[in-house]
Design an enzyme around this catalytic site. Structure first.
Site, PDB file in Angstrom:
ATOM      1  N   GLY A  22       0.833  -1.193   0.000  1.00 28.09           N
ATOM      2  CA  GLY A  22       0.000   0.000   0.000  1.00 28.09           C
ATOM      3  C   GLY A  22       0.865   1.240   0.000  1.00 28.09           C
ATOM      4  O   GLY A  22       2.098   1.181  -0.156  1.00 28.09           O
ATOM      5  N   GLY A  27       5.112   7.376   2.448  1.00 25.68           N
ATOM      6  CA  GLY A  27       5.807   6.612   1.419  1.00 25.68           C
ATOM      7  C   GLY A  27       5.014   5.425   0.932  1.00 25.68           C
ATOM      8  O   GLY A  27       3.827   5.273   1.229  1.00 25.68           O
ATOM      9  N   VAL A  29       4.717   1.265   0.684  1.00 24.26           N
ATOM     10  CA  VAL A  29       5.081   0.096   1.470  1.00 24.26           C
ATOM     11  C   VAL A  29       5.074  -1.126   0.558  1.00 24.26           C
ATOM     12  O   VAL A  29       4.069  -1.420  -0.099  1.00 24.26           O
ATOM     13  CB  VAL A  29       4.114  -0.121   2.655  1.00 24.26           C
ATOM     14  CG1 VAL A  29       4.588  -1.283   3.524  1.00 24.26           C
ATOM     15  CG2 VAL A  29       4.022   1.146   3.497  1.00 24.26           C
ATOM     16  N   ASP A 137       1.056   7.756  17.323  1.00 25.96           N
ATOM     17  CA  ASP A 137       0.054   7.549  16.272  1.00 25.96           C
ATOM     18  C   ASP A 137      -0.631   6.194  16.467  1.00 25.96           C
ATOM     19  O   ASP A 137      -0.766   5.409  15.538  1.00 25.96           O
ATOM     20  CB  ASP A 137       0.688   7.632  14.891  1.00 25.96           C
ATOM     21  CG  ASP A 137      -0.363   7.841  13.788  1.00 25.96           C
ATOM     22  OD1 ASP A 137      -1.474   8.291  14.120  1.00 25.96           O
ATOM     23  OD2 ASP A 137      -0.079   7.547  12.618  1.00 25.96           O
TER      24      ASP A 137
END
Length: 626
Positions: A22, A27, A29, A137
């Site tokens: 994904g 960035g 992956v 996160d």
């Protein structure tokens, strides 16, 4: 996952790139494979960010920070190249869906699933905070689910607790508004308590399907985080108390990860995922294995909608159909079989994966933790193979009971029939309506279809006992099936029906060479010449002992495979040692050809052993000789 395209490299460092997992704001992956075969997730930053010195500094900080986190509930860093034209970071690939995905697809978690999630998040935070970091996160999409528990990923914005070095533009907020803490929303210095707040929001989402702070806009969501007391009334107890404590606006009043872990461990339920999540995990594992083996099948992109026509996705139609069925069936089943309102289950309640079906530890299902309410144990579990186990008990009235459990064996009695009731929505079947010796069985509805049979004796009428014991076994199977640990190359990792080639079967038994599976350990193939039976066993080995004088078997060496053979006449049977296990036991293969007296071709079969050896040759080639 999708195939890599021309933008993606063949190699990054020592990792061969296999597919695209994904992409996100930071960035792309990629799925990679290490030289030793391990799969990794390789994060390669977007090209438009590579010229930013600030971003490269932040990425370097990510690599250093992530390398310090090594716990079992996180994904460890295994490689990186910070100085590359396009810097990248490789971490352990976790084959499992995100919490966001499973809640979106299946709805809120069960209490057992919530307990496992709480324990996993607490353990992950303990490991992260031990290294002096704050994740910053923690959100549902960064929590991946495996059969061992949740795994917390993406330390891309983790920062050291000590110090307050800003890695982003002044005033920028990093994180997901619906899951960030009040202090994070105000860009104040963060402590470990900030991650605990986020964990509380994640747990609330898992329990209800939505973040307790979610709103129609980001400003409103942030306002809720800062000033609104969340409504957690939909979170079931005892998890509501845990969530409320984590979501305290004051960081000093929130529990520590250690206190969160202790609170979760005190809850009286087994920490396991629902069966549908375990099935989804199995799908991810199969998908990853297919990409690693180069056998993945890529679905074609959807065709564009035709002008003037309204398109409905297959997923939507299936959802509508299932909801309709659930409403209709649910209305017919209200109050049947249990107190209160019964809800029709679209998902089978006893849903095993193929691997679970093959590795079930039968004797573990007769343990005190499963059957203890029936009485006290007077004998230990005794297994007669990998599909059978028995135990002796004494009920509260002093009666001696005997229980025998078998899984995956064909129930051959023509008199077995439905008994008019269910266990976990599965129809109960049995041969006798009542009697001192009684059996009851149900058949699994997913994985490898197979009967789970309980036989009981010791009472004037043992049928209620057989059914009660079977219900306890099914309850254990449905939430957390106990699995045997086996070595690589074990026969228990192989499905008996799947290793038999159809062309070989045709030569062995003739047309139609129809297979009849009995769980994963045994398979019959019938044709117009006779029947071939293949069974995997684990029992006392026969290749190192002289045969009994009354036995028709004699020692045999079949191309290096040792065992016994009964080669009298046309009927022929081989029993061969495949893999020694413990003491004097071994994994064995039993293969037998039983010809019809006169087959449909009006010929008498006289070459039974030749047929068995021909059928065994490709099967034995799949195993290493002991």
């Amino acid at each position: 996952m999708q195939p890599r395209d021309r933008r993606d490299p063949d190699m990054l460092g020592r990792y061969r790139i296999l597919a695209v997992i994904g992409s996100g704001g930071m960035g792309r992956v990629l799925l990679g494979r290490a030289p030793d075969g391990r799969l990794v997730a390789v994060k390669q930053i977007h090209e438009n960010l590579t010229t930013s010195a600030e971003f490269r500094a932040r990425f370097e900080r990510e690599v250093v920070a992530s390398g310090r986190v090594t716990g079992a509930y996180t994904a460890g860093v295994v490689g990186h190249d910070i100085s590359a034209e396009k810097p990248w970071l490789a971490s352990e690939y976790i084959a499992g869906p995100s919490l966001y995905e499973v809640v979106a697809d299946f709805g809120r978690l069960s209490p057992s699933g919530l307990k496992l999630l709480t324990i996993g998040l607490a353990m992950a935070l303990l490991e992260i905070h031990r290294t002096g970091l704050v994740h910053r996160d923690l959100k549902p999409s960064n929590v991946l689910l495996t059969n061992e528990g949740p795994r917390l990923i993406d330390f891309g914005i983790a920062r050291a607790v000590e110090g307050d070095v800003s890695l982003t533009a002044t005033g920028a907020v990093i994180g997901s508004p619906a899951y960030m803490s009040p202090e994070q929303a105000e860009c104040r210095p963060l402590t470990a308590a900030s991650d605990v707040f986020s964990a509380g929001a994640v747990l609330a989402m898992a329990a209800t399907g939505v973040s307790p702070f979610a709103a129609g806009s980001t400003p409103q969501t942030l306002y809720n985080v800062l000033y609104v007391e969340p409504d957690t009334s939909a979170v079931p107890q005892p998890f509501r108390d845990i969530v409320d404590a984590c979501l305290d606006k004051d960081p000093a009043r929130r529990p520590t990860p250690t206190e969160l872990l202790a609170a979760a461990q005190r809850l009286e339920m087994e920490p396991v995922w629902p069966v549908r999540i375990r099935r989804r995990v199995a799908e991810y594992e199969r998908d990853a294995a297919a990409w690693a083996a180069g056998t993945a099948v890529v679905a074609p992109p959807p065709s564009p909608p035709q002008p003037g026509r309204r398109r409905y996705g297959i997923r939507s139609l299936v959802a509508v159909a299932l909801v309709s069925v659930a409403v209709l069936v649910g209305s017919a089943l209200v109050g049947v079989g249990m107190p209160g309102n019964a809800v029709a289950m679209v998902d089978p309640p006893l849903a095993l994966s193929d691997r679970e079906s093959m590795l079930i530890d039968v004797c573990a299902l007769l343990g005190p933790d499963v059957l203890g309410e029936l009485g006290t144990y007077r004998s230990a579990q005794k297994g007669t193979g990998t599909t059978d186990c028995s135990v002796g008990m004494i009920d509260p009235n002093g009666k001696k009971l005997a229980l025998d459990l078998s899984i995956g064996k064909t129930f051959a009695s023509d008199n077995a029939r439905p008994r008019g009731n269910t266990i976990a929505w599965l129809p109960v079947q049995g041969e006798r309506a009542e009697g001192p010796l009684c059996d009851r069985f149900v058949e699994t509805q997913s994985g490898l279809q197979m009967p789970v049979n309980m036989q009981a004796q010791g009472l004037t009428d043992s049928c209620p006992l057989a059914e009660r014991a079977l219900a306890l076994v099914i309850r254990r199977l449905a939430v957390n099936p106990p699995l045997r640990k086996v070595a690589a190359g074990s026969i228990h990792l192989v499905n008996a029906c799947e290793v038999m080639d159809r062309s070989v079967n045709l030569r062995t038994v003739g047309d139609p060479a129809k297979k009849y599976p009995a769980g994963s350990k045994s398979c019959w193939v019938t044709g117009n010449h006779g029947r071939f039976t293949l069974t995997f066993k684990e029992r006392e080995r026969v290749d190192n002992k002289p045969p009994s004088p009354s036995s028709n078997y004699k020692p045999v060496d079949l191309d290096g495979w040792l065992g016994m053979v009964d080669d009298r006449g046309a009927k022929c049977a081989y029993e061969l040692t495949i893999k020694p296990t413990r003491d004097d036991e071994a994994e064995m293969i039993f293969a037998e050809f039983d010809p019809y007296q006169i087959n449909v071709d009006r010929k008498v079969v006289t070459d039974g052993c030749e047929r068995v050896r021909a059928a065994l040759e490709p099967i034995l080639a799949k195993f290493a000789k002991p």
